[in-house]
Design a protein around this motif. Sequence first.
Motif, PDB file in Angstrom:
ATOM      1  N   ALA A  77       3.892   1.772 -10.027  1.00 12.08           N
ATOM      2  CA  ALA A  77       2.992   2.462  -9.112  1.00 12.08           C
ATOM      3  C   ALA A  77       1.650   1.753  -9.001  1.00 12.08           C
ATOM      4  CB  ALA A  77       2.786   3.909  -9.576  1.00 12.08           C
ATOM      5  N   ALA A  78       1.146   1.235 -10.108  1.00 11.72           N
ATOM      6  CA  ALA A  78      -0.131   0.513 -10.073  1.00 11.72           C
ATOM      7  C   ALA A  78      -0.030  -0.698  -9.157  1.00 11.72           C
ATOM      8  CB  ALA A  78      -0.533   0.084 -11.482  1.00 11.72           C
ATOM      9  N   LEU A  79       1.080  -1.420  -9.242  1.00 10.82           N
ATOM     10  CA  LEU A  79       1.286  -2.591  -8.391  1.00 10.82           C
ATOM     11  C   LEU A  79       1.418  -2.188  -6.922  1.00 10.82           C
ATOM     12  CD1 LEU A  79       3.890  -4.480 -10.627  1.00 10.82           C
ATOM     13  CD2 LEU A  79       1.523  -5.175 -10.217  1.00 10.82           C
ATOM     14  N   PHE A  80       2.183  -1.126  -6.676  1.00 13.15           N
ATOM     15  CA  PHE A  80       2.476  -0.727  -5.302  1.00 13.15           C
ATOM     16  C   PHE A  80       1.270  -0.097  -4.624  1.00 13.15           C
ATOM     17  CE2 PHE A  80       5.920   1.001  -2.345  1.00 13.15           C
ATOM     18  CZ  PHE A  80       6.265  -0.263  -1.913  1.00 13.15           C
ATOM     19  N   THR A  81       0.535   0.759  -5.323  1.00 11.68           N
ATOM     20  CA  THR A  81      -0.635   1.394  -4.718  1.00 11.68           C
ATOM     21  C   THR A  81      -1.742   0.381  -4.452  1.00 11.68           C
ATOM     22  OG1 THR A  81      -1.437   2.018  -6.928  1.00 11.68           O
ATOM     23  CG2 THR A  81      -0.186   3.668  -5.702  1.00 11.68           C
ATOM     24  N   LEU A  82      -1.897  -0.590  -5.345  1.00  9.64           N
ATOM     25  CA  LEU A  82      -2.890  -1.643  -5.111  1.00  9.64           C
ATOM     26  C   LEU A  82      -2.570  -2.394  -3.833  1.00  9.64           C
ATOM     27  CD1 LEU A  82      -5.331  -3.313  -6.033  1.00  9.64           C
ATOM     28  CD2 LEU A  82      -3.748  -4.751  -7.345  1.00  9.64           C
ATOM     29  N   TYR A  83      -1.295  -2.680  -3.622  1.00  9.24           N
ATOM     30  CA  TYR A  83      -0.878  -3.369  -2.402  1.00  9.24           C
ATOM     31  C   TYR A  83      -1.267  -2.570  -1.161  1.00  9.24           C
ATOM     32  CZ  TYR A  83       2.114  -4.487   1.527  1.00  9.24           C
ATOM     33  OH  TYR A  83       2.562  -4.759   2.783  1.00  9.24           O
ATOM     34  N   PHE A  84      -0.955  -1.282  -1.131  1.00 12.33           N
ATOM     35  CA  PHE A  84      -1.210  -0.472   0.064  1.00 12.33           C
ATOM     36  C   PHE A  84      -2.701  -0.273   0.322  1.00 12.33           C
ATOM     37  CE2 PHE A  84       3.242   1.154  -0.417  1.00 12.33           C
ATOM     38  CZ  PHE A  84       3.675   0.735   0.831  1.00 12.33           C
ATOM     39  N   VAL A  85      -3.473  -0.046  -0.727  1.00  4.25           N
ATOM     40  CA  VAL A  85      -4.908   0.147  -0.551  1.00  4.25           C
ATOM     41  C   VAL A  85      -5.552  -1.118   0.028  1.00  4.25           C
ATOM     42  CG1 VAL A  85      -7.103   0.458  -1.768  1.00  4.25           C
ATOM     43  CG2 VAL A  85      -5.161   1.941  -2.296  1.00  4.25           C
ATOM     44  N   LEU A  86      -5.185  -2.274  -0.532  1.00  5.79           N
ATOM     45  CA  LEU A  86      -5.760  -3.529  -0.042  1.00  5.79           C
ATOM     46  C   LEU A  86      -5.252  -3.883   1.349  1.00  5.79           C
ATOM     47  CD1 LEU A  86      -5.836  -5.728  -3.276  1.00  5.79           C
ATOM     48  CD2 LEU A  86      -7.678  -4.406  -2.213  1.00  5.79           C
ATOM     49  N   MET A  87      -4.046  -3.429   1.685  1.00  9.79           N
ATOM     50  CA  MET A  87      -3.523  -3.661   3.033  1.00  9.79           C
ATOM     51  C   MET A  87      -4.415  -2.983   4.072  1.00  9.79           C
ATOM     52  SD  MET A  87       0.056  -2.315   4.665  1.00  9.79           S
ATOM     53  CE  MET A  87       0.335  -2.365   6.438  1.00  9.79           C
ATOM     54  N   PHE A  88      -4.731  -1.706   3.853  1.00  9.78           N
ATOM     55  CA  PHE A  88      -5.558  -0.986   4.826  1.00  9.78           C
ATOM     56  C   PHE A  88      -7.001  -1.447   4.790  1.00  9.78           C
ATOM     57  CE2 PHE A  88      -1.873   1.669   5.106  1.00  9.78           C
ATOM     58  CZ  PHE A  88      -1.917   2.164   6.401  1.00  9.78           C
ATOM     59  N   GLU A  89      -7.455  -1.908   3.638  1.00 14.40           N
ATOM     60  CA  GLU A  89      -8.796  -2.484   3.574  1.00 14.40           C
ATOM     61  C   GLU A  89      -8.844  -3.767   4.395  1.00 14.40           C
ATOM     62  OE1 GLU A  89     -12.698  -2.506   2.784  1.00 14.40           O
ATOM     63  OE2 GLU A  89     -11.341  -0.961   1.991  1.00 14.40           O
ATOM     64  N   GLY A  90      -7.804  -4.595   4.291  1.00  9.81           N
ATOM     65  CA  GLY A  90      -7.748  -5.835   5.043  1.00  9.81           C
ATOM     66  C   GLY A  90      -7.610  -5.618   6.533  1.00  9.81           C
ATOM     67  N   LEU A  91      -6.872  -4.559   6.923  1.00  9.83           N
ATOM     68  CA  LEU A  91      -6.647  -4.288   8.345  1.00  9.83           C
ATOM     69  C   LEU A  91      -7.903  -3.820   9.064  1.00  9.83           C
ATOM     70  CD1 LEU A  91      -3.125  -2.609   8.339  1.00  9.83           C
ATOM     71  CD2 LEU A  91      -3.754  -4.755   9.458  1.00  9.83           C
ATOM     72  N   LYS A  92      -8.992  -3.572   8.331  1.00 11.69           N
ATOM     73  CA  LYS A  92     -10.258  -3.226   8.988  1.00 11.69           C
ATOM     74  C   LYS A  92     -10.752  -4.380   9.851  1.00 11.69           C
ATOM     75  CE  LYS A  92     -11.932   0.105   5.550  1.00 11.69           C
ATOM     76  NZ  LYS A  92     -13.005   0.419   4.567  1.00 11.69           N
ATOM     77  N   THR A  93     -10.403  -5.607   9.450  1.00 11.02           N
ATOM     78  CA  THR A  93     -10.872  -6.781  10.204  1.00 11.02           C
ATOM     79  C   THR A  93      -9.752  -7.739  10.594  1.00 11.02           C
ATOM     80  OG1 THR A  93     -11.363  -7.908   8.109  1.00 11.02           O
ATOM     81  CG2 THR A  93     -13.172  -6.717   9.169  1.00 11.02           C
ATOM     82  N   ALA A  94      -8.633  -7.727   9.884  1.00  7.30           N
ATOM     83  CA  ALA A  94      -7.553  -8.684  10.162  1.00  7.30           C
ATOM     84  C   ALA A  94      -6.692  -8.213  11.331  1.00  7.30           C
ATOM     85  CB  ALA A  94      -6.683  -8.871   8.918  1.00  7.30           C
ATOM     86  N   PRO A  95      -6.370  -9.084  12.299  1.00  6.04           N
ATOM     87  CA  PRO A  95      -5.451  -8.723  13.376  1.00  6.04           C
ATOM     88  C   PRO A  95      -4.070  -8.401  12.798  1.00  6.04           C
ATOM     89  CG  PRO A  95      -6.625 -10.765  13.885  1.00  6.04           C
ATOM     90  CD  PRO A  95      -6.890 -10.458  12.448  1.00  6.04           C
ATOM     91  N   PRO A  96      -3.329  -7.449  13.393  1.00  6.06           N
ATOM     92  CA  PRO A  96      -2.026  -7.051  12.846  1.00  6.06           C
ATOM     93  C   PRO A  96      -1.045  -8.204  12.664  1.00  6.06           C
ATOM     94  CG  PRO A  96      -2.734  -5.486  14.504  1.00  6.06           C
ATOM     95  CD  PRO A  96      -3.717  -6.622  14.541  1.00  6.06           C
ATOM     96  N   VAL A  97      -0.955  -9.116  13.640  1.00  5.85           N
ATOM     97  CA  VAL A  97      -0.002 -10.224  13.525  1.00  5.85           C
ATOM     98  C   VAL A  97      -0.393 -11.156  12.386  1.00  5.85           C
ATOM     99  CG1 VAL A  97       1.024 -12.208  14.697  1.00  5.85           C
ATOM    100  CG2 VAL A  97       0.631 -10.099  15.962  1.00  5.85           C
ATOM    101  N   ALA A  98      -1.695 -11.424  12.227  1.00  8.40           N
ATOM    102  CA  ALA A  98      -2.157 -12.283  11.136  1.00  8.40           C
ATOM    103  C   ALA A  98      -1.887 -11.641   9.786  1.00  8.40           C
ATOM    104  CB  ALA A  98      -3.650 -12.579  11.299  1.00  8.40           C
ATOM    105  N   ALA A  99      -2.113 -10.317   9.685  1.00  4.89           N
ATOM    106  CA  ALA A  99      -1.836  -9.612   8.437  1.00  4.89           C
ATOM    107  C   ALA A  99      -0.345  -9.646   8.126  1.00  4.89           C
ATOM    108  CB  ALA A  99      -2.320  -8.156   8.538  1.00  4.89           C
ATOM    109  N   ALA A 100       0.487  -9.494   9.150  1.00  4.24           N
ATOM    110  CA  ALA A 100       1.930  -9.565   8.946  1.00  4.24           C
ATOM    111  C   ALA A 100       2.335 -10.962   8.459  1.00  4.24           C
ATOM    112  CB  ALA A 100       2.666  -9.230  10.245  1.00  4.24           C
ATOM    113  N   ALA A 101       1.641 -11.979   8.944  1.00  2.00           N
ATOM    114  CA  ALA A 101       1.919 -13.346   8.496  1.00  2.00           C
ATOM    115  C   ALA A 101       1.552 -13.515   7.020  1.00  2.00           C
ATOM    116  CB  ALA A 101       1.158 -14.352   9.349  1.00  2.00           C
ATOM    117  N   VAL A 102       0.457 -12.894   6.596  1.00  2.00           N
ATOM    118  CA  VAL A 102       0.090 -12.928   5.176  1.00  2.00           C
ATOM    119  C   VAL A 102       1.206 -12.308   4.351  1.00  2.00           C
ATOM    120  CG1 VAL A 102      -1.547 -12.118   3.434  1.00  2.00           C
ATOM    121  CG2 VAL A 102      -2.387 -12.864   5.663  1.00  2.00           C
TER     122      VAL A 102
END
Length: 308
Positions: A77-102
């Motif tokens: 859970a620690a690994l998975f929740t960290l992933y999701f929190v940072l995903m939405f933090e990154g999507l504040k500025t990252a374009p969706p296609v670029a984030a999907a590429a990451v």
Amino acid sequence: MPRLSASAQGHLAMLCFSALVAGSFSLGAQVANEITPTALNTVRFALATLLVGVLAWGRGDISRAGFAAPWRYFVLAALFTLYFVLMFEGLKTAPPVAAAAVFTLVPVMAAGFAWLLMRQIMTPRMALALAIGGAGALWVIFRGDLAALLSFDVGRGEAIYFVGCISHAVYTPMVRRLNRGESAVMFTFGTLLAGTVLLALYGWQDIRATDWSALRPLVWITILYVAVFATAATVVLLQFAALRLPSAKVMAYTYLTPSWVILWELGFGNALPGGMVWGGVLMTILALYLLLREDRAEKSQKFKKLWN
């Protein structure tokens, strides 16, 4: 109708996984600046826990033995929740296609962690496929701009999300390492329950500070989508596949994510990426093709050994 093999079931699960995950990029980018990542993800994990818990109870999967060594669920859970929190933090500025590429860089990292944790070894074809997919991902991330690539001009949102993807890459082989025979549904329920606890404790201040009644409908649609389809369903699919396929192949389906995101963006009426970016998208699709060829080659060799 012939029953699908365990390997084929794993591949089908990951095909659905990639399509469902893509939706969270397009929806998440539209609401990322309207609610904190911890508040959003606490609600999505709580809803997903309820859904998967009902499913697990109905299937008779919940048992005392399933909660043996509960620390395993908190590690995942620690690994998975960290992933999701940072995903939405990154999507504040990252374009969706670029984030999907990451996100498509996860298979390369997952293969490395799978070797460290499980001693899973890559074949030359698999290594080539991962290299091509990684190169295609970088091409999309840097918008097909060679000068930006050489100067490593990566956006802040993409960099934040990349840290989350490292966490996701560790998560995949850890599922197989920590599973003690529990079903995918039971293991998912334990992981989501632990994730809800961790997020609630960490994000309590954000949860209290959020004006839930003032959120526009799209935010609630996004929360429901990521809870039902991009959490409950995809975690089950991911753990189901991780118990049937090597970690690198499980995460290989992330190479389809940019293509799915482009379709999602098209559905929302947003502009398509520039022509130079499409080369990187095609490279990620080629990487998936090579990995599927690898899977068929392995089956052929096993059949020949049995026949001889």
